[in-house]
Design a protein around this motif. Structure first.
Motif, short mmCIF file in Angstrom:
data_model
loop_
_atom_site.label_atom_id
_atom_site.label_comp_id
_atom_site.label_asym_id
_atom_site.label_seq_id
_atom_site.Cartn_x
_atom_site.Cartn_y
_atom_site.Cartn_z
N PRO A 240 -1.41 14.87 6.55
CA PRO A 240 -2.24 16.07 6.44
C PRO A 240 -3.20 16.24 7.61
O PRO A 240 -3.40 17.36 8.10
CB PRO A 240 -2.99 15.86 5.12
CG PRO A 240 -2.12 14.94 4.33
CD PRO A 240 -1.52 14.02 5.34
N LYS A 244 -3.27 19.39 10.30
CA LYS A 244 -4.49 20.16 10.54
C LYS A 244 -4.79 20.31 12.03
O LYS A 244 -5.38 21.29 12.46
CB LYS A 244 -5.67 19.49 9.82
CG LYS A 244 -6.96 20.26 9.89
CD LYS A 244 -8.07 19.54 9.14
CE LYS A 244 -9.39 20.31 9.23
NZ LYS A 244 -10.48 19.59 8.53
N SER A 264 -0.14 14.79 -1.41
CA SER A 264 0.01 16.24 -1.45
C SER A 264 -1.05 16.89 -0.56
O SER A 264 -2.11 16.32 -0.32
CB SER A 264 -0.11 16.75 -2.88
OG SER A 264 -1.39 16.45 -3.41
N PHE A 265 -0.73 18.08 -0.06
CA PHE A 265 -1.68 18.78 0.79
C PHE A 265 -1.53 20.28 0.58
O PHE A 265 -0.50 20.76 0.08
CB PHE A 265 -1.50 18.41 2.27
CG PHE A 265 -0.10 18.55 2.79
CD1 PHE A 265 0.40 19.78 3.23
CD2 PHE A 265 0.75 17.45 2.85
CE1 PHE A 265 1.67 19.91 3.72
CE2 PHE A 265 2.04 17.58 3.34
CZ PHE A 265 2.51 18.80 3.77
N ARG A 266 -2.54 21.02 0.99
CA ARG A 266 -2.54 22.47 0.82
C ARG A 266 -1.44 23.10 1.69
O ARG A 266 -1.22 22.70 2.84
CB ARG A 266 -3.88 23.07 1.21
CG ARG A 266 -5.08 22.53 0.43
CD ARG A 266 -6.34 23.32 0.76
NE ARG A 266 -6.49 23.62 2.17
CZ ARG A 266 -6.97 22.77 3.08
NH1 ARG A 266 -7.35 21.56 2.71
NH2 ARG A 266 -7.10 23.15 4.34
N TYR A 267 -0.80 24.10 1.14
CA TYR A 267 0.26 24.80 1.87
C TYR A 267 -0.26 25.40 3.18
O TYR A 267 0.49 25.51 4.16
CB TYR A 267 0.86 25.90 0.99
CG TYR A 267 1.92 26.72 1.67
CD1 TYR A 267 3.10 26.14 2.15
CD2 TYR A 267 1.75 28.10 1.84
CE1 TYR A 267 4.07 26.90 2.79
CE2 TYR A 267 2.73 28.86 2.47
CZ TYR A 267 3.88 28.26 2.94
OH TYR A 267 4.84 29.02 3.56
N GLU A 268 -1.54 25.74 3.22
CA GLU A 268 -2.12 26.32 4.44
C GLU A 268 -1.94 25.41 5.65
O GLU A 268 -1.88 25.90 6.79
CB GLU A 268 -3.61 26.60 4.24
CG GLU A 268 -3.90 27.77 3.32
CD GLU A 268 -3.90 27.39 1.85
OE1 GLU A 268 -4.31 28.22 1.02
OE2 GLU A 268 -3.47 26.27 1.51
N LEU A 269 -1.86 24.09 5.44
CA LEU A 269 -1.68 23.18 6.57
C LEU A 269 -0.29 23.32 7.19
O LEU A 269 -0.11 23.05 8.39
CB LEU A 269 -1.90 21.73 6.13
CG LEU A 269 -3.32 21.34 5.72
CD1 LEU A 269 -3.36 19.88 5.30
CD2 LEU A 269 -4.31 21.58 6.86
N TYR A 271 1.65 26.22 6.69
CA TYR A 271 1.89 27.64 6.96
C TYR A 271 1.73 27.93 8.46
O TYR A 271 1.27 27.09 9.21
CB TYR A 271 0.94 28.49 6.11
CG TYR A 271 1.20 29.97 6.18
CD1 TYR A 271 2.43 30.50 5.83
CD2 TYR A 271 0.20 30.84 6.62
CE1 TYR A 271 2.67 31.86 5.92
CE2 TYR A 271 0.42 32.20 6.70
CZ TYR A 271 1.66 32.70 6.35
OH TYR A 271 1.89 34.05 6.44
#
Length: 333
Positions: A240, A244, A264-269, A271
């Motif tokens: 992650p 970033k 797990s990590f945010r989809y924004e990373l 996208y």
């Protein structure tokens, strides 16, 4: 012959490699018997020894960054003369007939064997290898200097290629051990700006000494967004942080054969068309291409040398990030 034998996987802190006498191997058809001069110590060896890679052969002699001299030719083996200096890498043999081999992706072969894992490797005075899967070592590299080129170097080179990095681009390295300290020399030769994220201050200093534009902690964000990044450390929690640090459309390459779970990590990373891909093994063409480039630069490896009998000590030091550069076992004076 003398060899370091792993009878069963165990934590390296228990010193599981037994320095002992074992029968010397004999070359088969198309194979070479090689007298080992030096063998690099790789984190993959740790994964084999500690059982993070499921056992393929037991007992087994580890080691897959081998430099040695051709001692004997097996039947129909004529590519290298007796006394020739050669290198042996991780990819021991492929089946040559599966869809991957036929398409030029032999690193993904369905039925491969691997040096020091599914066949005995270079932590020994002798080993055998198919002559079609060994390399001529360029002039100008001493045995101990050449050994890390045969896995750390080749895999680092394949990782660089798969990253898609271009001259003038910004590239991040996560972890700065044997592979990264060679890959940075290729990257700088290609006019790539390198940013190194690694937990050990000695490794940060080595990165700066080798031309990194910046060096900081493992999860510290680089001062500029990156076009691509390579994770050499086997730590999934880095993924992650590395995502970033990427620009839009950036490529993240995972350069290890084993990695701890990725959180797990945010989809924004991910996208904005960022990409993640792994690196699996190497092709013989990777090895040939890299050794040619390494001789052109020329690459200079930083090595800490251990006698063969002290392989456990070398691996313990590697596990604890106490090796700036690469560890190498000296097998023959």
């Amino acid at each position: 012959m003398k060899a370091c034998l792993l009878r069963a996987p165990a934590r390296i802190e228990t010193d599981p490699l037994e320095f002992t006498e074992v029968p010397a191997p004999k070359p088969g058809k198309g194979e070479l018997l090689v007298r080992v001069s030096a063998c690099g110590v790789c984190r993959t060896d740790l994964h084999v020894i500690e059982g993070e890679l499921p056992p393929r052969k037991s007992p087994v002699i580890p080691g897959h960054q081998v430099v040695g001299i051709v001692e004997k030719q097996g039947e129909n083996a004529h590519r290298f003369a007796i006394g020739a200096r050669i290198g042996i890498a991780w990819l021991h043999r492929t089946d040559g007939v599966c869809e991957y081999c036929r398409s030029g992706a032999e690193n993904l072969c369905d039925n491969p064997t691997f040096t020091g894992y599914s066949v005995d490797g270079g932590y020994a005075e002798f080993l055998v290898a198919p002559e079609d899967f060994v390399y001529a070592i360029p002039e100008g590299f001493a045995e101990e200097q050449a050994a890390p080129l045969l896995c750390a170097g080749i895999i680092g080179f394949r990782s660089l290629r798969l990253s898609g990095i271009k001259p003038g681009g910004r590239l991040g390295f996560y972890g700065f051990g044997a592979a990264a300290h060679v890959a940075i020399q290729v990257a700088r030769h290609w006019n790539v700006e390198v940013y190194a994220s690694t937990r050990d201050a000695r490794h940060q200093k080595l990165a700066l000494d080798l031309g990194a534009a910046w060096a900081g902690g493992t999860l510290e964000e680089p001062p500029k967004k990156l076009d691509a990044a390579i994770v050499f450390a086997p730590a999934g929690e880095i993924v992650p942080a590395a995502l970033k640090a990427l620009k839009k459309g950036g490529m993240l390459v995972l350069g290890g054969i084993h990695m701890s779970p990725i959180p797990s990590f945010r989809y924004e990373l991910l996208y904005q068309e960022r990409m993640i891909r792994s690196v699996a093994n190497n092709t013989r063409q990777d090895g040939e291409d890299f050794l040619r480039v390494a001789a052109e630069i020329p690459v200079r490896t930083r090595v800490q040398i251990f006698p063969l009998a002290e392989a456990n000590r070398a691996l313990n030091a590697l596990k604890n990030d106490a090796i700036p550069g690469a560890a190498v076992l000296r097998v023959r004076d």
